[in-house]
Enzyme design. Structure first.
Site, PDB file in Angstrom:
ATOM      1  N   ILE A 156      32.107-125.705  14.510  1.00  0.00           N
ATOM      2  CA  ILE A 156      30.896-126.458  14.200  1.00  0.00           C
ATOM      3  C   ILE A 156      31.269-127.726  13.442  1.00  0.00           C
ATOM      4  CG2 ILE A 156      28.614-126.362  13.141  1.00  0.00           C
ATOM      5  CD1 ILE A 156      29.158-124.399  15.523  1.00  0.00           C
ATOM      6  N   GLU A 157      31.132-128.862  14.110  1.00  0.00           N
ATOM      7  CA  GLU A 157      31.531-130.141  13.539  1.00  0.00           C
ATOM      8  C   GLU A 157      30.382-131.142  13.456  1.00  0.00           C
ATOM      9  OE1 GLU A 157      35.177-131.766  15.046  1.00  0.00           O
ATOM     10  OE2 GLU A 157      35.941-129.802  15.657  1.00  0.00           O
TER      11      GLU A 157
END
Length: 303
Positions: A156-157
């Protein structure tokens, strides 16, 4: 807004999964690698057949949540939307027969994904279970065919940190004696990760491969291993996970910064981090770049 998660118990998940998995006590590490973002990196089956990668993350499901129709992007390998990737079931089974664990990587640096509520997290978990894991629903298309992957990898960026802890708990609730659902993750090395910290705090991640690159304060810089080792030690003593991996670019071109020459890794870094009881090995981005550099072949015997 935090959701009430008291209904979920990590102990229950542990008991459900206890008989479905064996955690090796050996100190020898392995290599986790990302496959899927370059059509010139060879097939999934060929990647597993090298015998070098006990963990392969198929990247990426980069559109999901918040009412969107999920989208899988496997770059030049095949077109999931048209059904062009269902033949990968043959490769998946081939890999699993060799003992390789395969995770679907969700998120990535490019995409449209977020979770708007606990209910949204639940709906995404239902989709992932039926489309990629052990679920069987006649109303859900399986982009990779009928073979079931072993778990979900969180990269998750983008966006918000909200409700990923709920998604982890819902996914783990599918664990049974017949099938363990592995949960893995690739947080950035600044601790705690601003987007994945809450999810990691569930203590339900089986493997965590921290990205020690593109983050100068906690990565290797030429001739200086101190920041990286200090960061590793912080993660090692703080994170609740079965195994912790050192995430690295497989070539200088694979990341903006943080590449570690193989000789530096084997002589200066591995002897230190292998002392951690949580040491699991290294993670490489990516199979394509590893093909170009031969990095995994130069370090695998030292892990």
């Amino acid at each position: 807004m935090a959701s009430n998660s008291s209904k979920f118990s990590p102990l229950i998940f542990f008991l459900l999964c206890l008989l479905a998995t064996t955690i090796s006590a050996a100190s020898r590490g392995g290599i986790a690698i990302y496959w899927g973002q370059n059509g010139n990196e060879g097939t999934l089956a060929a990647s597993c057949a090298t015998g070098k990668f006990p963990y392969v993350n198929l990247a990426f499901l980069n559109v999901f949540g918040n009412g969107s129709n999920p989208e899988l992007n496997l770059a030049g390998h095949c077109d999931p939307a048209s059904g062009g990737c269902v033949s990968l079931s043959t490769d998946i089974r081939s890999c699993q027969k060799q003992g390789v664990k395969l995770m679907l990587a969700i998120g990535g640096g490019i995409g449209r994904y977020s979770l708007s509520s606990q209910l949204d997290a639940k709906n995404v978990s239902i989709y992932l279970w039926n489309a990629f894991l052990g679920g069987k629903s006649s109303s859900v298309f399986r982009p990779l065919g009928d073979a079931a992957l072993d778990g979900i990898d969180f990269d998750i960026e983008l966006g918000s940190s909200q409700f990923y802890d709920d998604l982890v708990r819902y996914l783990k609730s599918y664990c049974s004696r017949k099938q363990k659902v592995y949960i893995t993750g690739a947080p950035q090395c600044p601790f705690p990760d601003r987007l994945m910290g809450t999810a990691l705090n569930t203590g339900l991640f089986d493997y965590v491969w921290v990205q020690f690159y593109n983050n100068p304060p906690c990565q290797y810089t030429s001739g200086n291993t101190t920041n990286l080792i200090n960061s590793w030690n912080l993660w090692s003593r703080s994170i609740r996970t079965k195994k912790l991996f050192l995430g690295l670019p497989a070539a200088t071109q694979a990341a903006g910064s943080g590449f570690i020459p193989a000789d530096v890794l084997t002589s200066q870094i591995l002897p230190v981090i292998k002392k951690s009881p949580k040491y699991g090995g290294i993670m490489l981005w990516s199979k394509f770049w590893d093909d170009q550099s031969g990095y995994s072949s130069s370090v695998v015997s030292e892990l």
